[in-house]
Design a protein around this motif. Structure first.
Motif, short mmCIF file in Angstrom:
data_model
loop_
_atom_site.label_atom_id
_atom_site.label_comp_id
_atom_site.label_asym_id
_atom_site.label_seq_id
_atom_site.Cartn_x
_atom_site.Cartn_y
_atom_site.Cartn_z
N LEU A 58 0.83 -1.20 0.00
CA LEU A 58 0.00 0.00 0.00
C LEU A 58 0.86 1.26 0.00
O LEU A 58 0.59 2.21 -0.74
N SER A 59 1.91 1.28 0.82
CA SER A 59 2.79 2.45 0.83
C SER A 59 3.44 2.67 -0.53
O SER A 59 3.54 3.80 -1.01
N GLU A 60 3.85 1.59 -1.18
CA GLU A 60 4.43 1.74 -2.52
C GLU A 60 3.41 2.31 -3.49
O GLU A 60 3.73 3.15 -4.34
N THR A 61 2.17 1.85 -3.37
CA THR A 61 1.11 2.35 -4.24
C THR A 61 0.89 3.85 -4.03
O THR A 61 0.78 4.62 -4.99
N VAL A 62 0.85 4.26 -2.77
CA VAL A 62 0.61 5.67 -2.46
C VAL A 62 1.81 6.52 -2.84
O VAL A 62 1.66 7.61 -3.42
N PHE A 63 3.02 6.05 -2.57
CA PHE A 63 4.21 6.83 -2.91
C PHE A 63 4.38 6.95 -4.43
O PHE A 63 4.97 7.92 -4.91
N SER A 64 3.86 6.01 -5.18
CA SER A 64 3.96 6.11 -6.64
C SER A 64 3.17 7.29 -7.18
O SER A 64 3.42 7.75 -8.30
N LEU A 65 2.19 7.78 -6.41
CA LEU A 65 1.40 8.92 -6.86
C LEU A 65 2.28 10.16 -7.03
O LEU A 65 1.98 11.03 -7.86
N ARG A 66 3.35 10.24 -6.26
CA ARG A 66 4.28 11.36 -6.43
C ARG A 66 4.93 11.33 -7.81
O ARG A 66 5.18 12.38 -8.41
N LEU A 111 -1.74 19.37 3.15
CA LEU A 111 -2.03 20.51 2.27
C LEU A 111 -2.54 20.05 0.90
O LEU A 111 -2.06 20.49 -0.15
N VAL A 112 -3.50 19.12 0.93
CA VAL A 112 -4.05 18.62 -0.33
C VAL A 112 -4.73 19.76 -1.08
O VAL A 112 -5.21 20.73 -0.49
N THR A 113 -4.75 19.60 -2.40
CA THR A 113 -5.26 20.68 -3.24
C THR A 113 -6.78 20.79 -3.22
O THR A 113 -7.32 21.87 -3.42
N GLY A 114 -7.47 19.70 -2.99
CA GLY A 114 -8.93 19.73 -3.00
C GLY A 114 -9.49 20.17 -1.67
O GLY A 114 -8.76 20.33 -0.67
N PRO A 115 -10.80 20.34 -1.59
CA PRO A 115 -11.43 20.74 -0.33
C PRO A 115 -11.37 19.63 0.70
O PRO A 115 -11.55 18.45 0.38
N VAL A 116 -11.12 20.00 1.95
CA VAL A 116 -11.08 19.03 3.05
C VAL A 116 -12.51 18.79 3.53
O VAL A 116 -13.30 19.74 3.66
N PRO A 117 -12.92 17.53 3.77
CA PRO A 117 -14.29 17.26 4.24
C PRO A 117 -14.64 18.10 5.46
O PRO A 117 -13.85 18.22 6.39
N LEU A 169 -6.57 10.74 -8.18
CA LEU A 169 -5.34 10.24 -7.57
C LEU A 169 -4.38 11.39 -7.27
O LEU A 169 -3.78 11.45 -6.18
N LEU A 170 -4.24 12.30 -8.21
CA LEU A 170 -3.33 13.42 -8.00
C LEU A 170 -3.83 14.35 -6.90
O LEU A 170 -3.03 15.03 -6.25
N SER A 171 -5.14 14.36 -6.65
CA SER A 171 -5.67 15.21 -5.59
C SER A 171 -5.29 14.69 -4.20
O SER A 171 -5.42 15.41 -3.22
N LEU A 172 -4.82 13.44 -4.13
CA LEU A 172 -4.37 12.89 -2.85
C LEU A 172 -2.96 13.33 -2.50
O LEU A 172 -2.50 13.11 -1.38
N LEU A 206 4.36 17.87 -2.34
CA LEU A 206 4.33 16.41 -2.50
C LEU A 206 4.11 15.66 -1.18
O LEU A 206 4.52 14.51 -1.04
N LEU A 207 3.46 16.30 -0.24
CA LEU A 207 3.12 15.62 1.00
C LEU A 207 1.98 14.63 0.75
O LEU A 207 1.13 14.84 -0.13
N LEU A 208 1.95 13.56 1.54
CA LEU A 208 0.91 12.54 1.43
C LEU A 208 0.21 12.38 2.79
O LEU A 208 0.87 12.41 3.82
N PRO A 209 -1.10 12.22 2.80
CA PRO A 209 -1.81 12.03 4.07
C PRO A 209 -1.36 10.75 4.77
O PRO A 209 -1.36 9.67 4.16
N ASP A 210 -1.02 10.86 6.04
CA ASP A 210 -0.49 9.70 6.77
C ASP A 210 -1.48 8.55 6.85
O ASP A 210 -1.09 7.38 6.89
N PHE A 211 -2.79 8.85 6.87
CA PHE A 211 -3.75 7.75 7.07
C PHE A 211 -3.76 6.78 5.89
O PHE A 211 -4.24 5.64 6.03
#
Length: 317
Positions: A21-29, A107-113, A59-62, A67-72
């Motif tokens: 999963l981490s590899e999948t998420v890090f590939s988004l960068r 600091l995601v680009t889209g609106p936070v819930p 995907l890019l909105s995550l 290039l920070l990624l949400p920890d969850f």
């Protein structure tokens, strides 16, 4: 600068893990910033050609600013090599307040819930998206990726055994420095010091990480994603098979025999096809049977020979 204070107990509990999963998420960068890893450009082109434009945008909105990624989205692995689905199940259990917290921190680009219900919808939609992305972009090449990650861990474990923490971190990345029981991670957006916790340190090599990446929040147990060695070999095509190699190994007569034995055949038929004596064929077959390349079974008055699974691997690599 982020720093981890690691006691003897922490170092004793230092371990490695592989996280699909981490590899999948890090590939988004890499999708977001192709210049991070030029080596991954062939993979990136292929993936973007297969993904729907709407999925690419989501995907890019995550990926947040800088290039920070949400920890969850990258929970700490609970075993050495969890399955992707096991890790994604942990993400689905993330509390909505943590979803909002991590999205704000990244600091995601889209609106936070705005509320818990919206955060749950966002979390579940992200999981469904990552499942599709994993199946298309990462799962087909995961066996090759895992081999590289495991080779890196073998090397790091040897470094740790030979020279302790100082040697372990010496060539992991220029941003890492070990000094007097503290691991310093330079050029980070966050600035905090994590005191010794006795929880150990979890190390995860990554083919997509371009620099060390600890969790953003200091209250998370110490872990570190770091760039793996030998990533340059990941997309290198395998060399073309050497059609003469088997002959060099077995000799021409036994190589011809091995190719003929894709079907069960008796000695006399093999001798007829190769235009040699039955005694010559029998001599070769005795050696090939003794080395596990062929198997033999009795069929009436005849003994039939056929390639074994090992023989199949050699004859049809």
């Amino acid at each position: 600068m982020i720093s981890y204070e690691l006691s003897v107990e922490d170092l004793t509990d230092t371990r490695f893990a592989i996280s699909p999963l981490s590899e999948t998420v890090f590939s988004l960068r890499v999708l977001r910033e192709p210049g991070l890893h030029v080596l991954h450009l062939p993979w990136r082109r292929g993936v973007l050609g297969e993904l729907d434009a709407a999925d690419v945008d989501l995907l890019l909105s995550l990926v947040g600013e800088r290039l920070l990624l949400p920890d969850f989205l990258t929970p700490r692995p609970t075993t050495f090599a969890p399955a992707f689905e096991e890790e994604l199940a942990l993400v689905r259990q993330t509390a909505p307040e943590h979803v909002r917290r991590d999205l704000l921190a990244a600091l995601v680009t889209g609106p936070v819930p705005a509320d818990d219900a919206a955060a749950v919808r966002f979390r579940d939609a992200a999981c469904e998206l990552l499942q599709r992305y994993w199946e298309l972009a990462i799962e087909p090449v995961w066996p090759r990726m895992r081999l590289i990650l495991e080779a890196d861990m073998t090397y790091r474990a040897r470094q740790l055994a030979m020279g302790g923490a100082r040697l372990l971190f010496a060539d992991m990345h220029p941003n890492l420095r070990w000094h007097e029981g503290v691991l310093y991670i330079a050029k980070m957006i966050g600035r905090h010091h994590v005191p010794s916790s006795g929880l150990g340190l979890l190390l995860m090599p990554s083919v997509f990480a371009h620099k060390p990446a600890p969790p953003f929040h200091p209250d998370v147990p110490p872990s570190l994603v770091y760039p793996s060695r030998a990533v340059a070999t990941l997309w290198t095509p395998p060399p073309a098979p050497d059609t003469t190699a088997l002959t060099k190994l077995l000799g021409a007569p036994r190589t011809r025999l091995l190719h003929l034995l894709s079907e069960p055949l008796p000695t006399i038929e093999l001798a007829r096809r190769l235009r040699v004596t039955s005694s010559a064929i029998s001599q070769h077959l005795r050696v090939m049977h003794a080395t596990g390349l062929v198997i033999r079974v009795r069929h009436g008055r005849q003994v039939l020979y056929r390639r074994s699974p090992l023989g199949d691997q050699l004859a049809d690599p």
